[in-house]
Scaffold this active site. Structure first.
Site, PDB file in Angstrom:
ATOM      1  N   GLY A 261       0.823  -1.213   0.000  1.00  0.00           N
ATOM      2  CA  GLY A 261       0.000   0.000   0.000  1.00  0.00           C
ATOM      3  C   GLY A 261       0.851   1.254   0.000  1.00  0.00           C
ATOM      4  O   GLY A 261       2.067   1.198  -0.220  1.00  0.00           O
ATOM      5  N   VAL A 262       0.204   2.385   0.237  1.00  0.00           N
ATOM      6  CA  VAL A 262       0.951   3.648   0.268  1.00  0.00           C
ATOM      7  C   VAL A 262       1.266   4.055   1.694  1.00  0.00           C
ATOM      8  O   VAL A 262       0.664   3.562   2.641  1.00  0.00           O
ATOM      9  CB  VAL A 262       0.187   4.824  -0.374  1.00  0.00           C
ATOM     10  CG1 VAL A 262       0.400   4.859  -1.847  1.00  0.00           C
ATOM     11  CG2 VAL A 262      -1.264   4.812  -0.007  1.00  0.00           C
ATOM     12  N   ILE A 265       4.380   3.383   6.525  1.00  0.00           N
ATOM     13  CA  ILE A 265       4.514   2.000   6.992  1.00  0.00           C
ATOM     14  C   ILE A 265       4.860   1.098   5.809  1.00  0.00           C
ATOM     15  O   ILE A 265       5.777   0.281   5.873  1.00  0.00           O
ATOM     16  CB  ILE A 265       3.233   1.504   7.706  1.00  0.00           C
ATOM     17  CG1 ILE A 265       2.886   2.446   8.865  1.00  0.00           C
ATOM     18  CG2 ILE A 265       3.396   0.072   8.195  1.00  0.00           C
ATOM     19  CD1 ILE A 265       1.624   2.101   9.611  1.00  0.00           C
ATOM     20  N   GLU A 287      -0.153  -1.285  -7.185  1.00  0.00           N
ATOM     21  CA  GLU A 287      -0.756  -0.121  -7.842  1.00  0.00           C
ATOM     22  C   GLU A 287       0.181   1.077  -7.780  1.00  0.00           C
ATOM     23  O   GLU A 287       0.427   1.742  -8.756  1.00  0.00           O
ATOM     24  CB  GLU A 287      -2.108   0.198  -7.208  1.00  0.00           C
ATOM     25  CG  GLU A 287      -2.053   0.201  -5.694  1.00  0.00           C
ATOM     26  CD  GLU A 287      -3.400   0.402  -5.058  1.00  0.00           C
ATOM     27  OE1 GLU A 287      -4.403   0.407  -5.765  1.00  0.00           O
ATOM     28  OE2 GLU A 287      -3.449   0.570  -3.829  1.00  0.00           O
TER      29      GLU A 287
HETATM   30  O1  0RQ Z   1      -3.556  10.441  12.135  1.00  0.00           O
HETATM   31  O2  0RQ Z   1      -1.758  11.862  11.287  1.00  0.00           O
HETATM   32  O3  0RQ Z   1      -3.653  12.818  12.619  1.00  0.00           O
HETATM   33  O4  0RQ Z   1      -1.942  11.340  13.724  1.00  0.00           O
HETATM   34  O5  0RQ Z   1      -4.755   7.811  11.161  1.00  0.00           O
HETATM   35  O6  0RQ Z   1      -2.233   6.790  10.350  1.00  0.00           O
HETATM   36  O7  0RQ Z   1      -0.382   5.398  11.200  1.00  0.00           O
HETATM   37  O8  0RQ Z   1       0.137   7.553   9.937  1.00  0.00           O
HETATM   38  O9  0RQ Z   1      -0.756   5.468   8.791  1.00  0.00           O
HETATM   39  O10 0RQ Z   1      -0.509   7.169   6.869  1.00  0.00           O
HETATM   40  O11 0RQ Z   1      -0.142   4.678   6.587  1.00  0.00           O
HETATM   41  O12 0RQ Z   1      -2.438   5.632   6.928  1.00  0.00           O
HETATM   42  C1  0RQ Z   1      -5.172   3.126   6.786  1.00  0.00           C
HETATM   43  C2  0RQ Z   1      -5.325   5.595   6.655  1.00  0.00           C
HETATM   44  C3  0RQ Z   1      -3.159   4.486   7.262  1.00  0.00           C
HETATM   45  C4  0RQ Z   1      -4.017   4.343   4.901  1.00  0.00           C
HETATM   46  C5  0RQ Z   1      -4.438   4.385   6.410  1.00  0.00           C
HETATM   47  C6  0RQ Z   1      -4.761   7.870  12.586  1.00  0.00           C
HETATM   48  C7  0RQ Z   1      -3.312   8.184  12.943  1.00  0.00           C
HETATM   49  C8  0RQ Z   1      -2.958   9.183  11.853  1.00  0.00           C
HETATM   50  C9  0RQ Z   1      -2.830   7.835   9.683  1.00  0.00           C
HETATM   51  P1  0RQ Z   1      -2.650  11.725  12.464  1.00  0.00           P
HETATM   52  P2  0RQ Z   1      -0.730   6.356  10.116  1.00  0.00           P
HETATM   53  P3  0RQ Z   1      -0.870   5.776   7.225  1.00  0.00           P
HETATM   54  C10 0RQ Z   1      -2.837   1.497  -1.550  1.00  0.00           C
HETATM   55  C11 0RQ Z   1      -3.890   0.731  -0.791  1.00  0.00           C
HETATM   56  C12 0RQ Z   1      -6.672   2.518   2.800  1.00  0.00           C
HETATM   57  C13 0RQ Z   1      -6.378   2.472   1.331  1.00  0.00           C
HETATM   58  C14 0RQ Z   1      -5.340   1.470   0.965  1.00  0.00           C
HETATM   59  C15 0RQ Z   1      -5.205   4.146   3.972  1.00  0.00           C
HETATM   60  C16 0RQ Z   1      -3.714   8.647  10.647  1.00  0.00           C
HETATM   61  O13 0RQ Z   1      -3.100   3.320   4.703  1.00  0.00           O
HETATM   62  O14 0RQ Z   1      -5.870   5.089   3.609  1.00  0.00           O
HETATM   63  O15 0RQ Z   1      -4.949   0.625   1.743  1.00  0.00           O
HETATM   64  N1  0RQ Z   1      -5.515   2.875   3.588  1.00  0.00           N
HETATM   65  N2  0RQ Z   1      -4.917   1.571  -0.266  1.00  0.00           N
HETATM   66  O16 0RQ Z   1      -3.208   8.697  14.238  1.00  0.00           O
HETATM   67  C17 0RQ Z   1      -8.354   6.782  14.877  1.00  0.00           C
HETATM   68  C18 0RQ Z   1      -7.570   4.577  14.778  1.00  0.00           C
HETATM   69  C19 0RQ Z   1      -6.428   5.056  14.064  1.00  0.00           C
HETATM   70  C20 0RQ Z   1      -6.364   6.417  13.792  1.00  0.00           C
HETATM   71  C21 0RQ Z   1      -4.612   5.406  12.939  1.00  0.00           C
HETATM   72  N3  0RQ Z   1      -7.714   3.295  15.047  1.00  0.00           N
HETATM   73  N4  0RQ Z   1      -8.493   5.474  15.141  1.00  0.00           N
HETATM   74  N5  0RQ Z   1      -7.313   7.290  14.187  1.00  0.00           N
HETATM   75  N6  0RQ Z   1      -5.217   6.594  13.098  1.00  0.00           N
HETATM   76  N7  0RQ Z   1      -5.346   4.444  13.537  1.00  0.00           N
HETATM   77  C22 0RQ Z   1      -3.093   2.950  -1.910  1.00  0.00           C
HETATM   78  C23 0RQ Z   1      -4.081   3.259  -2.991  1.00  0.00           C
HETATM   79  O17 0RQ Z   1      -5.073   2.663  -3.058  1.00  0.00           O
HETATM   80  C24 0RQ Z   1      -3.787   4.326  -3.969  1.00  0.00           C
END
Ligand code: 0RQ
Length: 498
Positions: A261-262, A265, A287
């Site tokens: 993913g993007v 992490i 992708e």
């Molecule tokens: O918020 O920045 O305000 O602190 O969510 O979390 O840990 O920085 O992780 O940037 O890798 O994003 C799932 C959103 C993770 C992303 C997701 C809060 C946390 C932080 C971001 P802050 P991290 P990342 C390829 C595949 C779906 C699409 C996908 C995503 C912010 O990976 O959009 O997989 N995935 N596509 O603090 C409340 C929780 C939380 C939370 C984390 N449980 N509750 N807030 N956060 N866990 C891409 C394409 O498809 C193009």
């Protein structure tokens, strides 16, 4: 027929209130930049005169701030699909800010082009496409992403080409442009190996529809945050797990293609795989091709990458352009319906690795919603890959917001990936292997291997309360963690007696 060159302002004037506009790009990569800016200006001017002006925005995935940000801030978006990551657009989608609410359809990325062709969204009026080359006979060569470009170019009544002079014309040859026949006439895609090609190096469009706007605007790629202790541990856990799987004979010695993913992490996971001596040189079928992939190609750790976009920092992008002849041999960019095609994912045996927002103790994953209500980004391509993968992994830190949120909860507040598709979960504490386990065993595995130690007693307490049933879920208290966070600011105050 000579190409017609016009200004970005003149191009924006071709877009009318209510139009459905298909843009090139997939993430910030390959997005047009100057025409969206002028469309946003146009919307502001019309609004100032008291006239309505909003458009439907279709792209391959998310888009850069030049597109999503500008249009959202100008209240110019009536509808958006299939994915976004922009803070102003997100706030409009969640009806939380100063901008008008936006109707957002969060979709599997592989499905958008075909659903546009099926007519599910109405006509595509205009396409705005960033290109590095356009010819008088209508051959358009995209830049660093393909997305839904072939479909919107074919269907649109007008095609505005944003010819970006910064992107070298030598990019021609890196793309593999192929559009499906639709049912009932669809055939299999003749891709049997990651590097196979089935299409053309350009998008062919009726030249009469084309107008060209020239620009030399730079990309919007930001540098990644350096790997920290938590992301490094997650990366190492994934790499060690995959190496052990190979040793145990469950992954072939030649390894299998990787989708990742993007984000930070995902980048850290690839970095750890690169460092792991037991993992051989591998291929990528994904992708989004991120920074780490280019470095690992140069280090001889990745032999080939198939993707939809080159989503890299500007620094990496300029390196890529400088060393194009090296990378061109090792990379192909495809439309999203091919790069993310579930049939190909299953055929090639792709190992999928995506990031979760929260995971429940039975293995269901929420990738999209905060507290079940607010949209973060969207499902993106994670579902395209997860369901069909040879092995599907989800990674997440065990806690968020300074420990007030546990990313492992009794029940997810929104379910994007069900327990049926999720096989392995990884946090900084360890790896939960859900294969061959029923819900009771899964819950113990996830709590003990992945949850933060501070939350393990609470999760065990939850599990003890309901021992009956195939899935021991207590529907009266399953959201006690979320309730505690909303009412007290910390999930640590979860109370199952209420
Ligand atoms: O918020 O920045 O305000 O602190 O969510 O979390 O840990 O920085 O992780 O940037 O890798 O994003 C799932 C959103 C993770 C992303 C997701 C809060 C946390 C932080 C971001 P802050 P991290 P990342 C390829 C595949 C779906 C699409 C996908 C995503 C912010 O990976 O959009 O997989 N995935 N596509 O603090 C409340 C929780 C939380 C939370 C984390 N449980 N509750 N807030 N956060 N866990 C891409 C394409 O498809 C193009």
């Amino acid at each position: 027929m000579a190409l017609k060159f016009i200004s970005a302002q003149e191009a924006a004037a071709l877009v009318k209130n209510g139009d459905n506009v298909g843009f090139s790009g997939f993430t910030h990569a390959g997005c047009p930049k100057v025409v969206p800016f002028e469309i946003a200006n146009r919307a502001r001017e019309e609004h100032a005169k008291g006239n309505p002006f909003k458009i439907g925005v279709f792209t391959g995935a998310s888009a850069g701030d030049a597109l999503d940000g500008n249009l959202a801030r100008a209240n110019a978006v009536k509808f958006r699909a299939p994915y976004q990551t922009n803070k102003d657009l997100r706030s409009a989608i969640n009806n939380a800010g100063e901008h008008d609410p936006v109707e957002y359809t969060d979709m599997h990325l592989s499905q958008l082009a075909q659903e546009i062709r099926y007519g599910f969204f109405g006509d595509i009026d205009v396409a705005v496409i960033e290109a590095c080359q356009v010819s008088e006979n209508g051959e358009i060569v995209p830049t660093t992403a393909v997305g839904i470009t072939p479909t919107v170019c074919r269907l649109a009544k007008k095609v505005i080409v944003e010819l970006n002079r910064q992107a070298p014309e030598e990019l021609r040859g890196i793309h593999d442009i192929y559009e499906f026949q639709d049912p009932p006439n669809r055939r299999e895609i003749a891709i049997y190996k990651v590097a196979d090609r089935v299409g053309l190096p350009y998008v062919k469009v009726d030249p009469a529809k084309i107008v060209v706007v020239e620009t030399d605007r730079d990309g919007e790629g930001k540098t990644f945050t350096p790997v920290d202790e938590v992301t490094a541990k997650i990366g190492d856990n994934v790499a060690n797990f995959l190496a052990a799987e190979m040793k145990a004979g469950r992954i072939p010695k030649t390894f299998l293609p990787i989708q990742s993913g993007v984000g930070n992490i995902a980048n850290a996971v690839l970095f750890s795989m690169g460092e792991n001596k037991d993992i051989p040189c591998f291929e990528v079928f994904t992708e989004v091709i991120q920074d780490a992939v280019l470095d690992m190609m140069q280090q001889g750790k990745i032999s080939f990458a198939s993707g939809c976009s080159l989503t890299v920092s500007n620094e990496q992008l300029h390196k890529f352009y400088r060393e194009l002849s090296f990378f061109k041999e090792k990379l192909v960019l495809r439309p999203s319906e091919i790069s993310n095609n579930p049939g190909l994912v299953r055929r090639l045996g792709v190992i999928a690795m995506n990031t979760a927002i929260e995971v429940d103790i039975f293995g269901n994953v929420n990738s999209t919603h905060i507290m079940g209500t607010n949209m973060m980004n969207g499902i993106g391509g994670s579902g395209d890959f997860t369901r069909s993968a040879y092995l599907s992994l989800f990674v997440t830190p065990s806690i968020a917001k300074g420990g007030n949120i546990s990313c492992f909860v009794p029940k997810v507040t929104h379910e994007d990936h069900s327990e049926h598709s999720v096989k392995i979960i990884v946090s900084e504490y360890g790896v939960a292997d859900l294969r061959g386990k029923g819900p009771h065993e899964r819950a113990k595995e996830i709590i003990e291997k992945c949850a933060h130690p501070d939350y393990r007693p609470l999760l065990h307490e939850y599990l003890k309360r309901q021992q009956k049933g195939h899935t021991p879920q207590d529907i009266y208290t399953c959201f006690a963690f979320h309730k505690a966070f909303l009412e007290t600011g910390s999930m640590k105050n979860a109370d199952f007696s209420k």
